[in-house]
Design a protein around this motif. Structure first.
Motif, PDB file in Angstrom:
ATOM      1  N   PHE A 102       0.794  -1.229   0.000  1.00 34.29           N
ATOM      2  CA  PHE A 102       0.000   0.000   0.000  1.00 34.29           C
ATOM      3  C   PHE A 102       0.826   1.279   0.000  1.00 34.29           C
ATOM      4  O   PHE A 102       0.248   2.362  -0.057  1.00 34.29           O
ATOM      5  CB  PHE A 102      -0.921   0.017   1.225  1.00 34.29           C
ATOM      6  N   GLY A 103       2.138   1.190   0.069  1.00 35.00           N
ATOM      7  CA  GLY A 103       2.950   2.390   0.087  1.00 35.00           C
ATOM      8  C   GLY A 103       2.714   3.190   1.356  1.00 35.00           C
ATOM      9  O   GLY A 103       2.684   2.654   2.464  1.00 35.00           O
ATOM     10  N   PHE A 104       2.489   4.506   1.179  1.00 36.60           N
ATOM     11  CA  PHE A 104       2.257   5.397   2.317  1.00 36.60           C
ATOM     12  C   PHE A 104       0.780   5.750   2.466  1.00 36.60           C
ATOM     13  O   PHE A 104       0.443   6.752   3.096  1.00 36.60           O
ATOM     14  CB  PHE A 104       3.084   6.670   2.149  1.00 36.60           C
ATOM     15  N   TYR A 105      -0.085   4.935   1.894  1.00 36.67           N
ATOM     16  CA  TYR A 105      -1.526   5.133   2.042  1.00 36.67           C
ATOM     17  C   TYR A 105      -1.882   5.025   3.531  1.00 36.67           C
ATOM     18  O   TYR A 105      -1.380   4.151   4.233  1.00 36.67           O
ATOM     19  CB  TYR A 105      -2.280   4.066   1.257  1.00 36.67           C
ATOM     20  N   PRO A 106      -2.743   5.925   4.044  1.00 32.97           N
ATOM     21  CA  PRO A 106      -3.076   5.887   5.477  1.00 32.97           C
ATOM     22  C   PRO A 106      -3.581   4.512   5.907  1.00 32.97           C
ATOM     23  O   PRO A 106      -4.470   3.942   5.267  1.00 32.97           O
ATOM     24  CB  PRO A 106      -4.164   6.964   5.611  1.00 32.97           C
ATOM     25  N   HIS A 108      -5.414   3.508   8.336  1.00 27.11           N
ATOM     26  CA  HIS A 108      -6.814   3.365   8.736  1.00 27.11           C
ATOM     27  C   HIS A 108      -7.759   3.406   7.534  1.00 27.11           C
ATOM     28  O   HIS A 108      -8.976   3.225   7.698  1.00 27.11           O
ATOM     29  CB  HIS A 108      -7.192   4.465   9.745  1.00 27.11           C
ATOM     30  N   LEU A 109      -7.196   3.637   6.333  1.00 27.54           N
ATOM     31  CA  LEU A 109      -8.014   3.667   5.111  1.00 27.54           C
ATOM     32  C   LEU A 109      -7.681   2.520   4.166  1.00 27.54           C
ATOM     33  O   LEU A 109      -8.062   2.561   2.990  1.00 27.54           O
ATOM     34  CB  LEU A 109      -7.828   5.004   4.382  1.00 27.54           C
ATOM     35  N   TYR A 110      -6.981   1.495   4.659  1.00 23.56           N
ATOM     36  CA  TYR A 110      -6.643   0.348   3.804  1.00 23.56           C
ATOM     37  C   TYR A 110      -7.884  -0.314   3.220  1.00 23.56           C
ATOM     38  O   TYR A 110      -7.814  -0.945   2.164  1.00 23.56           O
ATOM     39  CB  TYR A 110      -5.841  -0.687   4.588  1.00 23.56           C
ATOM     40  N   TRP A 111      -9.000  -0.177   3.925  1.00 25.28           N
ATOM     41  CA  TRP A 111     -10.223  -0.831   3.443  1.00 25.28           C
ATOM     42  C   TRP A 111     -10.654  -0.282   2.086  1.00 25.28           C
ATOM     43  O   TRP A 111     -11.319  -0.989   1.316  1.00 25.28           O
ATOM     44  CB  TRP A 111     -11.345  -0.657   4.458  1.00 25.28           C
ATOM     45  N   ARG A 112     -10.272   0.960   1.783  1.00 27.52           N
ATOM     46  CA  ARG A 112     -10.717   1.561   0.525  1.00 27.52           C
ATOM     47  C   ARG A 112     -10.043   0.939  -0.696  1.00 27.52           C
ATOM     48  O   ARG A 112     -10.737   0.526  -1.643  1.00 27.52           O
ATOM     49  CB  ARG A 112     -10.516   3.079   0.577  1.00 27.52           C
ATOM     50  N   PRO A 113      -8.699   0.819  -0.764  1.00 25.12           N
ATOM     51  CA  PRO A 113      -8.121   0.110  -1.919  1.00 25.12           C
ATOM     52  C   PRO A 113      -8.483  -1.374  -1.968  1.00 25.12           C
ATOM     53  O   PRO A 113      -8.615  -1.932  -3.061  1.00 25.12           O
ATOM     54  CB  PRO A 113      -6.606   0.314  -1.736  1.00 25.12           C
ATOM     55  N   ILE A 114      -8.684  -1.996  -0.793  1.00 29.95           N
ATOM     56  CA  ILE A 114      -9.101  -3.406  -0.805  1.00 29.95           C
ATOM     57  C   ILE A 114     -10.499  -3.534  -1.405  1.00 29.95           C
ATOM     58  O   ILE A 114     -10.759  -4.410  -2.239  1.00 29.95           O
ATOM     59  CB  ILE A 114      -9.062  -3.979   0.623  1.00 29.95           C
ATOM     60  N   LEU A 115     -11.407  -2.632  -0.998  1.00 27.84           N
ATOM     61  CA  LEU A 115     -12.761  -2.650  -1.570  1.00 27.84           C
ATOM     62  C   LEU A 115     -12.726  -2.332  -3.063  1.00 27.84           C
ATOM     63  O   LEU A 115     -13.463  -2.938  -3.854  1.00 27.84           O
ATOM     64  CB  LEU A 115     -13.639  -1.638  -0.833  1.00 27.84           C
ATOM     65  N   ALA A 116     -11.853  -1.397  -3.454  1.00 31.80           N
ATOM     66  CA  ALA A 116     -11.735  -1.070  -4.881  1.00 31.80           C
ATOM     67  C   ALA A 116     -11.267  -2.279  -5.686  1.00 31.80           C
ATOM     68  O   ALA A 116     -11.738  -2.504  -6.815  1.00 31.80           O
ATOM     69  CB  ALA A 116     -10.769   0.098  -5.068  1.00 31.80           C
ATOM     70  N   LEU A 117     -10.357  -3.082  -5.124  1.00 31.20           N
ATOM     71  CA  LEU A 117      -9.882  -4.284  -5.815  1.00 31.20           C
ATOM     72  C   LEU A 117     -10.991  -5.322  -5.929  1.00 31.20           C
ATOM     73  O   LEU A 117     -11.173  -5.943  -6.990  1.00 31.20           O
ATOM     74  CB  LEU A 117      -8.680  -4.874  -5.077  1.00 31.20           C
ATOM     75  N   ILE A 118     -11.747  -5.513  -4.856  1.00 34.83           N
ATOM     76  CA  ILE A 118     -12.854  -6.479  -4.898  1.00 34.83           C
ATOM     77  C   ILE A 118     -13.894  -6.052  -5.936  1.00 34.83           C
ATOM     78  O   ILE A 118     -14.381  -6.869  -6.734  1.00 34.83           O
ATOM     79  CB  ILE A 118     -13.488  -6.618  -3.503  1.00 34.83           C
ATOM     80  N   LEU A 119     -14.239  -4.765  -5.931  1.00 35.37           N
ATOM     81  CA  LEU A 119     -15.217  -4.274  -6.899  1.00 35.37           C
ATOM     82  C   LEU A 119     -14.678  -4.330  -8.325  1.00 35.37           C
ATOM     83  O   LEU A 119     -15.452  -4.477  -9.279  1.00 35.37           O
ATOM     84  CB  LEU A 119     -15.622  -2.839  -6.544  1.00 35.37           C
TER      85      LEU A 119
END
Length: 434
Positions: A102-106, A108-119
């Protein structure tokens, strides 16, 4: 002397084939030891495989997973095996795998790129497996690009909605104009209407709606993007957008309109004659010089545009090869049915050309996905850039193979999946004789 003929009146019972001709033994005999040359090559190959695995497997599994530094890894190795040679220090992956992904992505917001990948997988399902997934899901596939932008960058939801409305405006203008005038004129006016919306109206619409209905999420700056997430983001955008642009360029290169033809030829030859790293430097350093002062053009968006154009030029040549492979009778058959140019391309020509071009298209996809690692040269912390940053840390200074093996495994999973889907699609569309 008389001949007595004998005719069997009953069938003999069936007998099992020899064990050496069927099953695993039969396969080994016919494929690995069918001749003395094959037998020698098989033995040499088996020894080479054994030699490689005898070094890789102990290094992989006789390893350290829990340590805070490379020195601590070596101390554990000396204590357990009496040597630091031939043992991996996977503790660096255990310690930094989230940063590599995830690099330097916050955090507490990891759920957002994970959800984007699932979608993303959900959005790709009706495109990749149209015979198994309801076609109504294509509506979600059309919505997903704008939803993905909102999930990854955050901010107000009206920005992606405004971008989507630009396509709606362009389609509406095209529909209205094409009924009154020619389809080409409708396309030109539709594109012009979309550009006017995005350049002059979109920002006012976004600001007005955000003040009336403030719906949004915490914003994330592009500089915080990194790791394998950045490679997937750049690869998905470049792959998804370059294919339709490549189709248009391939058709434009074969057009009878000289201006269209030479514009497409000039673009393709220029892009194919310039290294991708040069285009990335242009996107990173030089592009801002040609923009109005104070313009904030996102660095990742600039890289996406350059990578997409680079991939589209190669895609155009791959598709042009598929078009050239079609026999002239296909074009004549379309003319005999009374189809116009676009109907013939959509219903007869392009489906066959794309089927012929599947291996080249997927090879271009894999190549552009692997080329996303070049963005580390222009200061973006993709997974390669982060590996260099991790090795610069005093705790992990001197570690190499473990980081690059992990990165290679990530890229292999994605590229191998694309390759296997390509083979599946070729088998599915196979209509000729082998």
């Amino acid at each position: 002397m008389s001949d007595v003929s004998f005719v069997r009146t009953e069938m003999l019972p069936e007998q099992a084939p020899p064990a050496s001709e069927v099953g695993a033994l039969g396969w080994i005999k016919h494929n690995l030891f069918s001749s003395w040359l094959n037998s020698i090559l098989t033995i040499i190959s088996l020894y080479a495989v054994y030699y490689v695995l005898s070094g890789i497997l102990p290094w992989t599994f006789q390893s350290v997973w829990n340590a805070d530094s490379l020195n601590q890894c070596r101390e554990i190795m000396l204590e357990n095996w009496g040597s630091t040679h031939g043992h991996a220090c996977w503790a660096v992956i255990n310690d930094r795998w989230l940063q590599l992904l995830f690099g330097f992505y916050p955090s507490h917001l990891y759920w957002r790129p994970i959800l984007a990948l699932i979608l993303l997988l959900v959005a790709l399902a009706p495109v990749l497996y149209s015979d198994r997934v309801p076609t109504k899901m294509l509506i979600f596939s059309a919505i997903y690009p704008f939803l993905m932008v909102w999930l990854m960058w955050g901010g107000t939801i009206w920005g992606p909605i405004s971008a989507a409305l630009g396509f709606v405006v362009g389609w509406g203008v095209y529909t209205i104009v094409s009924k009154q005038l020619s389809g080409l004129f409708g396309i030109i006016l539709g594109v012009l209407a979309s550009v006017i919306w995005w350049l002059f109206i979109s920002s006012y619409f976004t600001s007005a709606m955000a003040s009336i209905i403030p719906i949004g999420m915490e914003a994330v700056e592009s500089r915080q993007f990194g790791g394998f997430m950045l490679a997937v983001l750049l690869g998905v955008v470049a792959i998804g957008v370059s294919l339709p642009i490549g189709i248009v360029l391939a058709l434009g290169r074969q057009s009878d309109l000289l201006i269209v033809k030479y514009l497409c030829v000039g673009f393709i030859e220029f892009i194919r004659g310039v290294p991708l790293i040069t285009l990335l430097f242009v996107a990173s350093l030089l592009l801002n010089l040609f923009l109005p002062p104070g313009t904030n053009f996102d660095i990742i968006l600039r890289v996406m545009i350059m990578m997409t154009l680079f991939s589209a030029a190669y895609m155009a040549e791959v598709i042009r090869g598929g078009l050239a492979a079609l026999p002239r009778g296909q074009y004549e058959g379309a003319d005999s049915l009374g189809l116009n140019y676009w109907q013939a391309q959509r219903l007869i020509i392009m489906p066959q050309a794309l089927k012929i071009s599947i291996p080249g298209i997927v090879s271009t996809f894999i190549g552009i996905f692997k080329d996303t690692t070049l963005v580390s040269i222009i200061g973006l912390f993709d997974v390669i850039g982060l590996a260099s940053a991790i090795r610069a840390d005093t705790a992990w200074n001197g570690i190499y193979w473990e980081l690059f093996a992990f990165i290679a495994a990530l890229f292999f999973v994605v590229c191998f999946s694309m390759s296997r889907y390509s083979m599946y699609l070729e088998r599915k569309l196979q209509t000729g004789h082998r």
